[in-house]
Enzyme design. Structure first.
Site, PDB file in Angstrom:
ATOM      1  CG  ASP A  13      56.598  34.414  -2.830  1.00 19.35           C
ATOM      2  OD1 ASP A  13      57.614  35.002  -2.425  1.00 19.35           O
ATOM      3  OD2 ASP A  13      56.002  34.718  -3.886  1.00 19.35           O
ATOM      4  CG  HIS A  41      62.990  36.021   1.926  1.00 16.45           C
ATOM      5  ND1 HIS A  41      64.200  35.388   2.046  1.00 16.45           N
ATOM      6  CD2 HIS A  41      62.547  35.716   0.690  1.00 16.45           C
ATOM      7  CE1 HIS A  41      64.475  34.745   0.918  1.00 16.45           C
ATOM      8  NE2 HIS A  41      63.481  34.938   0.078  1.00 16.45           N
TER       9      HIS A  41
HETATM   10  P1  GDP Z   1      59.513  33.596   1.292  1.00 16.11           P
HETATM   11  O1  GDP Z   1      59.775  34.449   0.114  1.00 16.11           O
HETATM   12  O2  GDP Z   1      59.705  32.141   1.025  1.00 16.11           O
HETATM   13  O3  GDP Z   1      60.259  34.035   2.528  1.00 16.11           O
HETATM   14  O4  GDP Z   1      57.958  33.760   1.626  1.00 16.11           O
HETATM   15  P2  GDP Z   1      57.130  35.150   1.652  1.00 16.11           P
HETATM   16  O5  GDP Z   1      57.485  35.871   2.881  1.00 16.11           O
HETATM   17  O6  GDP Z   1      57.250  35.849   0.351  1.00 16.11           O
HETATM   18  O7  GDP Z   1      55.655  34.606   1.680  1.00 16.11           O
HETATM   19  C1  GDP Z   1      55.175  33.840   2.737  1.00 16.11           C
HETATM   20  C2  GDP Z   1      54.011  34.603   3.388  1.00 16.11           C
HETATM   21  O8  GDP Z   1      53.294  33.732   4.240  1.00 16.11           O
HETATM   22  C3  GDP Z   1      54.459  35.759   4.272  1.00 16.11           C
HETATM   23  O9  GDP Z   1      53.478  36.751   4.228  1.00 16.11           O
HETATM   24  C4  GDP Z   1      54.512  35.119   5.666  1.00 16.11           C
HETATM   25  O10 GDP Z   1      54.314  36.069   6.716  1.00 16.11           O
HETATM   26  C5  GDP Z   1      53.353  34.171   5.590  1.00 16.11           C
HETATM   27  N1  GDP Z   1      53.481  32.927   6.376  1.00 16.11           N
HETATM   28  C6  GDP Z   1      54.577  32.140   6.559  1.00 16.11           C
HETATM   29  N2  GDP Z   1      54.256  31.028   7.240  1.00 16.11           N
HETATM   30  C7  GDP Z   1      52.915  31.118   7.495  1.00 16.11           C
HETATM   31  C8  GDP Z   1      51.978  30.239   8.118  1.00 16.11           C
HETATM   32  O11 GDP Z   1      52.291  29.157   8.567  1.00 16.11           O
HETATM   33  N3  GDP Z   1      50.675  30.675   8.152  1.00 16.11           N
HETATM   34  C9  GDP Z   1      50.279  31.868   7.642  1.00 16.11           C
HETATM   35  N4  GDP Z   1      48.997  32.195   7.723  1.00 16.11           N
HETATM   36  N5  GDP Z   1      51.144  32.699   7.033  1.00 16.11           N
HETATM   37  C10 GDP Z   1      52.437  32.319   6.948  1.00 16.11           C
HETATM   38  P1  IMO Z   2      61.245  34.739  -2.929  1.00 16.40           P
HETATM   39  O1  IMO Z   2      62.692  34.591  -2.543  1.00 16.40           O
HETATM   40  C1  IMO Z   2      58.267  34.446  -6.111  1.00 16.40           C
HETATM   41  C2  IMO Z   2      59.736  35.163 -10.175  1.00 16.40           C
HETATM   42  C3  IMO Z   2      59.193  36.354 -10.978  1.00 16.40           C
HETATM   43  C4  IMO Z   2      59.302  35.800 -12.382  1.00 16.40           C
HETATM   44  C5  IMO Z   2      60.619  35.007 -12.345  1.00 16.40           C
HETATM   45  C6  IMO Z   2      61.822  35.773 -12.845  1.00 16.40           C
HETATM   46  O2  IMO Z   2      60.519  35.791  -2.173  1.00 16.40           O
HETATM   47  O3  IMO Z   2      60.578  33.402  -2.950  1.00 16.40           O
HETATM   48  P2  IMO Z   2      63.309  37.723 -11.785  1.00 16.40           P
HETATM   49  O4  IMO Z   2      62.929  39.084 -11.274  1.00 16.40           O
HETATM   50  O5  IMO Z   2      63.934  36.821 -10.771  1.00 16.40           O
HETATM   51  O6  IMO Z   2      64.099  37.762 -13.064  1.00 16.40           O
HETATM   52  O7  IMO Z   2      61.897  37.048 -12.195  1.00 16.40           O
HETATM   53  O8  IMO Z   2      60.796  34.642 -10.975  1.00 16.40           O
HETATM   54  N1  IMO Z   2      60.311  35.508  -8.866  1.00 16.40           N
HETATM   55  C7  IMO Z   2      59.735  35.215  -7.691  1.00 16.40           C
HETATM   56  N2  IMO Z   2      58.539  34.644  -7.417  1.00 16.40           N
HETATM   57  N3  IMO Z   2      59.115  34.748  -5.102  1.00 16.40           N
HETATM   58  C8  IMO Z   2      60.347  35.270  -5.361  1.00 16.40           C
HETATM   59  O9  IMO Z   2      61.296  35.366  -4.424  1.00 16.40           O
HETATM   60  C9  IMO Z   2      60.673  35.584  -6.694  1.00 16.40           C
HETATM   61  N4  IMO Z   2      61.775  36.100  -7.311  1.00 16.40           N
HETATM   62  C10 IMO Z   2      61.537  36.055  -8.629  1.00 16.40           C
HETATM   63  O10 IMO Z   2      57.864  36.626 -10.604  1.00 16.40           O
HETATM   64  O11 IMO Z   2      58.282  34.882 -12.627  1.00 16.40           O
HETATM   65 MG    MG Z   3      58.813  35.863  -1.058  1.00 17.08          MG
END
Ligand code: GDP
Ligand code: IMO
Ligand code: MG
Length: 426
Positions: A13, A41
């Site tokens: 994340d 994502h």
């Molecule tokens: P990913 O799984 O790595 O793609 O990340 P996620 O989307 O799960 O989590 C990142 C969160 O932070 C999302 O809600 C994005 O919209 C938000 N986000 C990403 N970059 C920024 C930033 O620079 N500032 C803020 N405030 N939010 C961001």
């Molecule tokens: P993105 O791509 C954050 C975590 C789960 C758990 C461990 C194993 O959005 O960064 P799984 O379902 O993969 O067997 O779970 O990994 N986990 C994540 N945590 N972001 C993710 O994906 C995750 N995908 C799995 O919470 O601890």
């Molecule tokens: Mg994510």
């Protein structure tokens, strides 16, 4: 730049989707390489706000999008995701699926749930998307591949063989009623019919793109600290989240990789159980959760929050040959009086070199460096316009991690980002 890998350097994340969406504007192909619908994502751009799980975050651009061989794919989930995108006016015609990608079968989701229930307070805290059981079957050589869905005889035979084994396990371990192979076969053939046009061998496409020097973007899932080999085992996912894993999962030769961008959050978050040395359990942790809207995009679970861990990110940078970092969510730190960064770990009273064995991760004590806070980074439209204290923070992080921080993100929208001209070489 032809081949660029985008990977998470922390516990997931970090904002990978957000950066892929930005860079895909110049890409010819975007490939999801590993993981499955455990990914969430988030992308915010001119088309709206989307939480992508299986579809590559390049889907909003003209790039061809590939769900690669290393992915485990839930066809029903994918179809739902495509519907949401299409209803929002996004063209999904350029999405293809590797015929070698493995299918997350309904029984994988069932087994994920049953095993987490069985583990009870020792559970991993998975996303319950069937990821571990699907990769388990892949390795055990009883998985179903996307290409199998296109041949009724092959898929029937494979499902019957898998169900025979599943039913033995269901009865012996989980006291669960048996599965019907027939229902599963119908489900698989029906999904094959719906996805037929998209399921293809991908290596000819990759070979052709490489020979024409096309720009290829590899999109990673999760982050290094949850990598199957290099994360805090067993509190990990079941795929290789790093640059090498992205090569394997896409079919890109490692020697073709030119650039590895480590996506890194300006603090740390994690979902699920397992060690997290810089975790905060106080009002500061709550501030980060609230200000950063730290709730899982896939499961809605509140994310655990903590200070930036330079030990973990340096470890990730070294493991993955990261060539540059995109630092996200710097704006979330706006308004904090002071900010801490873990610059080392102490174990049994002594500073250690890097990350200890996973069994000792819970025992480390972070050594912190403290920084002056700032306000208003969110308003900057160039690196120079960032508050001085924010720039000092960014520049110290580059030194600690040993990799230039080229992009600094100050908002979730595609254009809320500035480029750092003061790069520090590793
Ligand atoms: P990913 O799984 O790595 O793609 O990340 P996620 O989307 O799960 O989590 C990142 C969160 O932070 C999302 O809600 C994005 O919209 C938000 N986000 C990403 N970059 C920024 C930033 O620079 N500032 C803020 N405030 N939010 C961001
Ligand atoms: P993105 O791509 C954050 C975590 C789960 C758990 C461990 C194993 O959005 O960064 P799984 O379902 O993969 O067997 O779970 O990994 N986990 C994540 N945590 N972001 C993710 O994906 C995750 N995908 C799995 O919470 O601890
Ligand atoms: Mg994510």
């Amino acid at each position: 730049m032809p081949v660029t890998a985008i990977i998470g350097t922390q516990w997931g994340d970090e904002g990978k989707g957000r950066i892929v969406d930005l860079l895909a504007e110049d890409a010819d192909i975007t490939i999801r390489c590993q993981g499955g619908a455990n990914a969430g994502h988030t992308v915010i751009n001119h088309m709206g706000k989307f939480a992508l799980h299986l579809v590559p975050s390049g889907i909003f651009s003209k790039a061809m999008c590939i769900i690669g061989t290393g992915v485990v794919l839930d066809p029903s989930g994918l179809m739902d995701e495509l519907k949401v995108l299409e209803n929002a006016g996004v063209d999904t015609g350029n999405l293809i699926i590797s015929d070698r990608a493995h299918i997350v079968m309904p029984y994988h989701i069932l087994f994920d749930k049953l095993e987490e229930q069985r583990l009870s307070n020792r559970k991993i805290g998975t996303t319950l998307k069937g990821i571990g059981p699907a990769y388990g079957d892949k390795v055990a050589r009883i998985g179903i591949q996307a290409g199998d869905l296109l041949d009724a005889d092959v898929v029937s035979q494979k499902i019957k063989a898998a169900v025979e084994q599943k039913n033995l396990i269901l009865a012996a371990i989980y006291n669960h009623e048996p599965l019907s192979a027939e229902n599963l076969i119908d489900w698989a053939i029906e999904n094959g019919r719906k996805l037929k046009e998209r399921i293809k061998p991908t290596s000819p496409i990759i070979r052709d793109a490489l020979s024409k020097d096309k720009n290829i973007l590899l999109e990673g899932q999760l982050g290094t600290m949850r990598d199957i080999d290099w994360g805090a085992y067993p509190y990990i996912t079941t795929s290789s989240t790093g640059a090498a894993g992205l090569c394997l999962g896409s079919g890109i030769p490692p020697t073709a990789l030119n650039r590895v961008i480590g996506i890194t959050k300006a603090y740390t978050t994690a979902v699920g159980a397992g060690p997290f040395p810089t975790e905060l359990f106080d009002t500061t942790g709550e501030f980060l959760r609230k200000q950063g809207n730290e709730f899982g995009a896939t499961t809605g679970r509140p994310r655990r929050t903590g200070w930036f861990d330079a030990v973990a990110v340096r470890y990730s940078a070294q493991l993955n040959g990261i060539t540059e970092i995109a630092l996200t969510k710097v704006d979330v730190l706006d308004g904090m009086e002071t900010i801490k960064v873990a610059v080392g770990y102490k174990l049994d009273g002594a500073i250690i070199d890097g990350i200890p064995h996973a069994n000792r991760m819970d025992d480390v004590q972070p050594v912190y460096e403290e920084f002056e806070g700032w306000t208003g980074s969110v308003n900057a439209s160039s690196y120079e316009e960032l508050p001085k204290a924010a720039r000092r923070y960014v520049e110290r992080l580059q030194e600690l991690v040993g990799v230039p921080i080229r992009l600094v993100s100050i908002g979730p929208e595609r254009d809320s980002i500035v480029e750092n001209p003061y790069l520090v070489a590793a």
